[in-house]
Design a protein around this motif. Structure first.
Motif, short mmCIF file in Angstrom:
data_model
loop_
_atom_site.label_atom_id
_atom_site.label_comp_id
_atom_site.label_asym_id
_atom_site.label_seq_id
_atom_site.Cartn_x
_atom_site.Cartn_y
_atom_site.Cartn_z
N HIS A 17 -27.90 33.47 -35.17
CA HIS A 17 -27.78 32.90 -33.83
C HIS A 17 -27.77 34.01 -32.79
O HIS A 17 -27.13 35.04 -32.97
CB HIS A 17 -26.51 32.05 -33.73
CG HIS A 17 -26.46 30.92 -34.71
ND1 HIS A 17 -27.47 29.99 -34.81
CD2 HIS A 17 -25.54 30.56 -35.64
CE1 HIS A 17 -27.17 29.10 -35.76
NE2 HIS A 17 -26.00 29.44 -36.28
N TRP A 18 -28.45 33.76 -31.68
CA TRP A 18 -28.63 34.73 -30.60
C TRP A 18 -27.75 34.34 -29.42
O TRP A 18 -27.78 33.19 -28.97
CB TRP A 18 -30.10 34.72 -30.21
CG TRP A 18 -30.49 35.47 -28.97
CD1 TRP A 18 -30.13 35.21 -27.68
CD2 TRP A 18 -31.37 36.60 -28.91
NE1 TRP A 18 -30.70 36.08 -26.82
CE2 TRP A 18 -31.48 36.96 -27.54
CE3 TRP A 18 -32.07 37.34 -29.84
CZ2 TRP A 18 -32.28 38.02 -27.10
CZ3 TRP A 18 -32.88 38.39 -29.41
CH2 TRP A 18 -32.96 38.74 -28.06
N HIS A 19 -27.00 35.27 -28.89
CA HIS A 19 -26.23 35.03 -27.67
C HIS A 19 -26.27 36.29 -26.81
O HIS A 19 -25.83 37.35 -27.24
CB HIS A 19 -24.78 34.66 -27.97
CG HIS A 19 -23.95 34.48 -26.72
ND1 HIS A 19 -23.22 35.51 -26.17
CD2 HIS A 19 -23.78 33.40 -25.91
CE1 HIS A 19 -22.61 35.07 -25.07
NE2 HIS A 19 -22.94 33.80 -24.90
N LEU A 48 -34.88 37.04 -39.23
CA LEU A 48 -34.72 38.41 -38.77
C LEU A 48 -36.01 38.91 -38.12
O LEU A 48 -35.98 39.63 -37.10
CB LEU A 48 -34.32 39.32 -39.93
CG LEU A 48 -33.90 40.75 -39.57
CD1 LEU A 48 -32.59 40.73 -38.79
CD2 LEU A 48 -33.75 41.59 -40.83
N THR A 49 -37.14 38.52 -38.67
CA THR A 49 -38.44 38.89 -38.09
C THR A 49 -38.59 38.26 -36.70
O THR A 49 -39.08 38.91 -35.76
CB THR A 49 -39.58 38.45 -39.02
OG1 THR A 49 -39.41 39.07 -40.30
CG2 THR A 49 -40.93 38.84 -38.44
N ARG A 54 -38.33 38.78 -30.67
CA ARG A 54 -37.69 38.44 -29.39
C ARG A 54 -37.09 39.67 -28.72
O ARG A 54 -37.19 39.84 -27.50
CB ARG A 54 -36.62 37.37 -29.62
CG ARG A 54 -35.99 36.87 -28.33
CD ARG A 54 -35.08 35.69 -28.60
NE ARG A 54 -34.45 35.22 -27.36
CZ ARG A 54 -33.58 34.22 -27.28
NH1 ARG A 54 -33.25 33.56 -28.39
NH2 ARG A 54 -33.05 33.87 -26.11
N LEU A 55 -36.47 40.54 -29.53
CA LEU A 55 -35.89 41.75 -28.96
C LEU A 55 -36.95 42.63 -28.33
O LEU A 55 -36.75 43.21 -27.25
CB LEU A 55 -35.13 42.52 -30.04
CG LEU A 55 -33.78 41.94 -30.45
CD1 LEU A 55 -33.26 42.63 -31.72
CD2 LEU A 55 -32.76 42.07 -29.32
N GLU A 56 -38.09 42.75 -29.00
CA GLU A 56 -39.17 43.55 -28.44
C GLU A 56 -39.71 42.92 -27.16
O GLU A 56 -40.04 43.63 -26.19
CB GLU A 56 -40.29 43.72 -29.47
CG GLU A 56 -39.91 44.64 -30.62
CD GLU A 56 -41.00 44.72 -31.68
OE1 GLU A 56 -41.88 43.83 -31.70
OE2 GLU A 56 -40.97 45.66 -32.50
N GLY A 57 -39.77 41.60 -27.13
CA GLY A 57 -40.29 40.92 -25.94
C GLY A 57 -39.32 40.92 -24.78
O GLY A 57 -39.75 40.83 -23.62
N ALA A 104 -38.66 44.40 -40.56
CA ALA A 104 -37.86 43.78 -39.50
C ALA A 104 -36.69 44.69 -39.13
O ALA A 104 -36.39 44.89 -37.94
CB ALA A 104 -37.36 42.42 -39.96
N LEU A 105 -36.00 45.25 -40.12
CA LEU A 105 -34.87 46.14 -39.84
C LEU A 105 -35.35 47.40 -39.12
O LEU A 105 -34.67 47.89 -38.20
CB LEU A 105 -34.17 46.52 -41.15
CG LEU A 105 -33.39 45.42 -41.85
CD1 LEU A 105 -32.86 45.92 -43.20
CD2 LEU A 105 -32.23 44.95 -40.98
N ARG A 106 -36.49 47.92 -39.54
CA ARG A 106 -37.00 49.16 -38.92
C ARG A 106 -37.39 48.92 -37.47
O ARG A 106 -37.17 49.79 -36.60
CB ARG A 106 -38.20 49.65 -39.73
CG ARG A 106 -38.68 51.03 -39.34
CD ARG A 106 -37.67 52.08 -39.69
NE ARG A 106 -38.17 53.43 -39.41
CZ ARG A 106 -37.43 54.42 -38.98
NH1 ARG A 106 -36.13 54.24 -38.78
NH2 ARG A 106 -37.94 55.61 -38.76
#
Length: 745
Positions: A17-19, A48-49, A54-57, A104-106
């Motif tokens: 979950h993302w917050h 996780l992928t 989303r983090l990159e975007g 994904a972790l990298r």
């Protein structure tokens, strides 16, 4: 565009979950829906992928990341149901899964923003690998919290970057020694001392506060191994200091495995050494290749079946009467303060239970108490107990020569010499002074419990509680149910064993029960080989090659050669009294000759199959063995000798299932591994049959061939022939056994 309701439902179904808070910190909370623990499975890697995407975007709106869990544990590890089902045909899928997790972790690891693991519970295997991919690791202290990479104990290696990152973090030598090869589960304090975590928090508030503080203090973060000029601590292969150390690890593995087919330690060593010589991405590929080889192999399936699935079945109480309420013991009486009784007193006291240790004299009882003090002092020296525990433990043990001091004990465990008359006398005396509600136990290893129960007036409250030597190290306790043992007594005994932190198996009564009877077959077969003209060194080497911790001749010396002779005499008397035919074993004559003709009774007597120096240390096999039993002119193939040792124990275990002494395949596997040293790579005595190339059908054929050569002790039991004919495996209804990988080519 996905409708809002569907998007919300998809988010709820995700295991992550993302917050994002107003401060720009994203909290990723792992919470696998419908499961008690988070696992690194296919759904998790997919989620996780998506998180990495989303983090990159959204990196311009994210200031840092905190990874934590909504469960009581952080992450339990990989999904073993998925891994154990993978066969050779699934190798590409296993490799791709491992690499997808790593990618994904990298991606998250190299975003440039701080990533903090807020480890709020146990993190083992894949759980610790997730934390290692974070720049900063904070663990919440707790009495049961453990961190580690225990994959080697399941025949696997860490497949999510655990080898690559620990090598770059700690160096090859420390990573192998402290984390990878032993598969240890570390307390938070020990994990901090090793450098696996950066901070140990005492409360959830401190943990999350420290995570945010780290993000505030380190707005740009990179892993040490991503910095220019980074060097692996201790050097890489080719460095003089490291090259001086690496051969010792190879030698250690050779000693540890003894030639047994244990590929996981070998693959771990190879992945660590090879991965240290290439860049990070290349090391990840190397690790995944070695991981895949193990996953699709049979050894990992055997070990995972036994050490995870079967042990979970046993520890969860499958054999415990379900209708009985849980019971917690407050005070235990132990009668007999020798090494065994003192060991039982020690493990009870370590569990916080008050103990009355009684013997015929106060001096003998005090010696037993002093032994407990030495054991806890040694535990402190090894970092397995603290000074406070060392000070408190002796105070829990009352040493006495008075049977009356046992009054008020919830449980009494008799641990005197293996003599029926003596045990009857002790048990009768104990029952007279304890309360009517006290559980009465005997620690016998061979004598039928139902016969010992004749000494007490409450046989329903009486059973066998068979501990193994040395008690402070051995995790197994064999609970032996007599003919008249009640359900309540059985449940209370089970609860006591779990209270002690031990693993209980439950068997029905019979001479030798399960463990002693099956162990006897191993010892007898080794002696029989000697009598046939097999060189004694070959007998011991065969056991080592099979994966046994000790050879049959060395083990017999430790037990004394007179013990099996006495047991055989009792078995013969019982058989003849029942009108049964007595069949001598080829080992009987060899043992009798050793004791009666050569006066060699074992280590305690200073002479056995081995010679001993003045300090009692082994000084090599007794040269007289070659004269008494000259080795045959043609050597026996080592593979045949190892098969005999393994097979004779597996066949006896199947007979015990037929007789009803064993009632669970899980109990058989776990009991053989934890109690009598059956080789770990097999997965236990019955998983050895399941996992054998060709399964039960091939084992039955091999047994029949050996029976033709060596006699009826190798005759395939009816239950084995039934499994062979039907194509079924040995397994319990409550769990799924894993069969052999088909042999092709």
């Amino acid at each position: 565009m996905t409708p809002p309701a569907e998007a919300a439902a998809a988010a709820d179904a995700s295991p992550i979950h993302w917050h994002r808070g107003a401060d720009g910190i994203v909290t990723l909370t792992m919470d696998a829906p419908g499961r008690s623990a988070n696992t690194v499975d296919a759904a998790f890697v997919t989620a996780l992928t998506a998180v990495a995407d989303r983090l990159e975007g959204e990196r311009d709106t994210v200031r840092g990341i905190v990874l934590t869990s909504a469960k009581e544990t952080f992450v339990a590890g990989g999904d073993l149901d998925e891994l154990i089902a993978a066969g050779p045909e699934d190798a590409r899928q296993v490799f791709d899964f491992s690499m997808a997790l790593k990618r994904a972790l990298r991606r998250i690891e190299t975003l440039g923003m701080p990533v903090v693991a807020a480890v709020n519970g146990t993190a083992l295997g894949g759980g610790l690998e997730l934390a290692l991919a974070c720049h900063h690791r904070i663990v919440l202290d707790g009495p049961g919290t453990r961190l580690g990479l225990p994959e080697v104990t399941l025949g696997l290696l860490p497949g999510g970057g655990g080898v690559v990152r620990t090598v770059r973090m700690l160096g090859i030598a420390d990573a192998l020694q402290h984390v990878l090869l032993e598969g240890a589960r570390h307390t938070p304090a020990h994990a901090h001392a090793l450098g696996l975590v950066h901070h140990v928090a005492t409360s959830p508030e401190e943990m999350l506060g420290a995570a945010r503080a780290h993000i505030d203090a380190h707005p740009r973060s990179r892993q040490p191994w991503d910095e220019d000029g980074y060097r692996i601590p201790g050097g890489t292969p080719g460095t003089r200091s490291l090259d001086a150390v690496l051969p010792s690890f190879a030698a250690h593995l050779a000693r540890r495995t003894g030639g047994a087919p244990l590929p996981a330690p070998r693959n771990i060593l190879a992945a660590a050494v090879e991965g240290a010589q290439v860049d990070f991405e290349g090391a990840q590929v190397i690790e995944s290749r070695y991981f895949t080889e193990l996953v699709v192999g049979q050894t990992a399936k055997n070990m995972t079946q036994a050490f995870f699935f079967d042990r979970r079945t046993v520890d969860s109480g499958a054999a415990r009467p379900q209708d009985e309420p849980p019971h917690r013991v407050r005070r235990v009486g132990v009668v007999g303060a020798g090494m065994m009784g003192a060991g039982i007193a020690y493990v009870c006291a370590r569990a916080g239970i008050e103990v009355v240790l009684q013997d015929v004299s106060r001096a003998a009882a005090s010696r037993g108490r002093a032994h407990c003090e030495r054991l806890v002092a040694a535990a402190v020296a090894r970092g397995r107990a603290d000074e406070a525990e060392a000070a408190a433990l002796p105070a829990r043990i009352t040493a006495t020569d008075a049977v009356d001091d046992l009054a008020g004990c919830d449980v009494v465990i008799e641990a005197v010499f293996e003599d029926t008359a003596l045990k009857h006398q002790v048990l009768a005396a104990v029952e007279r002074v304890v309360g009517e509600d006290a559980l009465l136990c005997t620690n016998t290893s061979t004598l039928p419990v139902s016969g010992l129960a004749e000494a007490v007036t409450r046989p329903g409250d009486f059973l066998g509680l068979h501990f193994f030597s040395p008690v402070h190290r051995m995790q197994l306790v064999e609970i032996v149910r007599g003919e008249r043992t009640g359900e309540r007594a059985l449940a209370r005994a089970f609860d006591l064993v779990r209270q002690l932190g031990r693993t209980p198996i439950v068997v029905n009564d019979g001479r030798g029960f399960f463990t002693s009877r099956v162990m006897a077959r191993f010892l007898q077969e080794g002696v029989a080989m000697l009598g046939e003209g097999v060189a004694p060194a070959s007998v011991e080497q065969a056991a080592a090659r099979a994966g046994y911790p000790t050879g049959p001749l060395a083990l017999l010396d430790e037990l004394t050669l007179t013990l099996p002779l006495r047991i055989r005499a009792e078995e013969r008397a019982a058989a003849e009294a029942a009108g049964e035919e007595w069949v001598p074993h080829p080992a009987d004559a060899v043992l009798a000759s050793m004791v009666e003709e050569h006066g060699r009774t074992g280590r305690a007597g200073g002479a056995g199959f081995y010679a001993y120096d003045e300090d009692g240390a082994r000084a090599g096999l007794w040269p007289g063995l070659a004269e008494a039993w000259p080795p045959g002119g043609v050597g026996r193939p080592m593979a045949e000798l190892t098969e005999r040792l393994l097979l004779v124990q597996a066949l006896e275990s199947i007979r015990l299932l037929e007789e009803g002494v064993l009632t669970s395949v899980a109990d058989a596997n776990v009991g053989s591994l934890l109690g009598i040293g059956f080789p770990p790579w097999t997965g236990g005595v019955l998983q050895y049959v399941n996992g054998h190339p060709g399964g039960p059908a091939e084992v039955a054929a091999r047994a029949a061939a050996w029976a033709d050569r060596l006699g009826p002790r190798f005759a395939p039991p009816a239950m084995l022939l039934e499994k062979a004919a039907s194509g079924q495996l040995f397994g319990d209804v409550r769990h799924r056994p894993v069969g052999a990988t088909p042999v092709t080519g």
